[in-house]
Design a protein around this motif. Structure first.
Motif, PDB file in Angstrom:
ATOM      1  N   ASP A 138       0.155  -1.466   0.550  1.00 29.68           N
ATOM      2  CA  ASP A 138      -0.359  -0.229   0.104  1.00 29.68           C
ATOM      3  C   ASP A 138       0.594   1.336   0.014  1.00 29.68           C
ATOM      4  O   ASP A 138       0.101   2.114  -0.594  1.00 29.68           O
ATOM      5  CB  ASP A 138      -0.973   0.085   1.185  1.00 29.68           C
ATOM      6  CG  ASP A 138      -1.871   0.889   1.262  1.00 29.68           C
ATOM      7  OD1 ASP A 138      -2.891   1.250   0.161  1.00 29.68           O
ATOM      8  OD2 ASP A 138      -1.776   1.820   2.454  1.00 29.68           O
ATOM      9  N   SER A 139       1.960   1.247   0.909  1.00 33.03           N
ATOM     10  CA  SER A 139       3.322   2.391   0.458  1.00 33.03           C
ATOM     11  C   SER A 139       3.367   2.795  -0.796  1.00 33.03           C
ATOM     12  O   SER A 139       3.235   3.453  -1.256  1.00 33.03           O
ATOM     13  CB  SER A 139       3.505   1.857   1.865  1.00 33.03           C
ATOM     14  OG  SER A 139       3.596   1.992   3.249  1.00 33.03           O
ATOM     15  N   LYS A 142       0.845   4.448  -2.672  1.00 29.82           N
ATOM     16  CA  LYS A 142       0.525   5.513  -2.743  1.00 29.82           C
ATOM     17  C   LYS A 142       2.133   6.321  -2.661  1.00 29.82           C
ATOM     18  O   LYS A 142       2.117   7.938  -3.732  1.00 29.82           O
ATOM     19  CB  LYS A 142       0.670   5.771  -0.796  1.00 29.82           C
ATOM     20  CG  LYS A 142      -0.855   5.518  -0.205  1.00 29.82           C
ATOM     21  CD  LYS A 142      -0.209   5.088   1.583  1.00 29.82           C
ATOM     22  CE  LYS A 142      -1.954   4.870   1.973  1.00 29.82           C
ATOM     23  NZ  LYS A 142      -1.707   4.635   3.669  1.00 29.82           N
ATOM     24  N   THR A 183       5.389  11.384   2.620  1.00 29.54           N
ATOM     25  CA  THR A 183       5.183  10.289   1.353  1.00 29.54           C
ATOM     26  C   THR A 183       6.536   9.216   1.160  1.00 29.54           C
ATOM     27  O   THR A 183       6.780   8.643   1.183  1.00 29.54           O
ATOM     28  CB  THR A 183       4.952  10.447   0.041  1.00 29.54           C
ATOM     29  OG1 THR A 183       3.709  11.046   0.373  1.00 29.54           O
ATOM     30  CG2 THR A 183       5.326  10.149  -0.713  1.00 29.54           C
TER      31      THR A 183
END
Length: 231
Positions: A138-139, A142, A183
């Protein structure tokens, strides 16, 4: 034995035969795939409207496609090169957060490629990563999504609260420095995961943290918080 009992027995045997003839994913149920994919299973299941059968089918196919992938070993020079580039990327954040995030995304993408996960597109690469790193994929999504946004809207998309038209003529989203910093932290966690020799290798974390004293620009304290990493 009466005719009725023979009929009941025959129906029971037919049900057993159907169950064992079904694809393995149906016999094993959601349990095995859910345990293996963790949060990625929940994401896929939600995308199918809660249909676990469809989620199982998709993830079983993904496992068949990417389950054979093996990590390519990094040489000492490659590992040091990535660590050095990460230090430069992190150090650049204070003066140019947008460029730092873009460089971080490219670094993560290149590292995934070198380790053997590049599958063409961002989403297909994410699927390949999810088989081995379901808690970290998921990172990856993103980081790549924000990098694509920054590339689409140009230099004023970062650290600038005033939105202005981008290349597409649409109004660009306002991205705060904190959003960009988070981020970059996600990207840092991915670098640590992809630099590991094994799930139990703590040296990658120490190398990345030590490359810039583990402190993000604008943050006080001995280390920055990272995303959860899995082996």
């Amino acid at each position: 034995m009466s005719l009725g009992l023979w009929i009941v027995l025959g129906m029971a045997l037919a049900v057993v035969a159907v169950v064992w003839a079904a694809p393995p994913v149906r016999r094993q149920g959601a349990g095995r795939l859910q345990r293996r994919f963790g949060p990625e299973y929940e994401r896929v299941c939600a995308r199918h409207g809660g249909d676990t059968t469809e989620a199982d089918r998709e993830l079983a196919a993904r496992l068949d496609r990417f389950g054979h992938l093996r990590l390519r070993r990094l040489s000492a020079a490659q590992r040091q090169g990535f660590v050095r580039r990460w230090a430069q990327t992190q150090a650049a954040f204070a003066d140019s957060p947008r460029q730092a995030v873009l460089h971080a995304a490219r670094l993560v993408g290149e590292l995934a490629d070198v380790r053997g996960f590049d599958a063409g597109s961002v989403e297909t690469t994410a699927e390949a990563l999810s088989v081995r790193y379901p808690h970290d994929v998921d990172s990856y999504r993103k980081v790549m999504a924000l990098a694509q946004t920054l590339e689409m809207f140009g230099p004023k998309a970062s650290g600038d609260s005033a939105a202005s038209p981008g290349r597409t003529g649409e109004e660009q989203p306002a991205l705060s420095t904190e959003q960009l910093r988070q981020t970059l932290i996600e990207a840092r966690g991915l670098c640590i995961v992809l630099l590991r020799r094994s799930p139990y290798d703590g040296r990658a974390r120490r190398m990345v943290a030590g490359s810039a004293d583990g402190v993000m620009p604008g943050q006080r304290g001995p280390s920055m918080r990272t995303t959860r990493t899995s082996g």
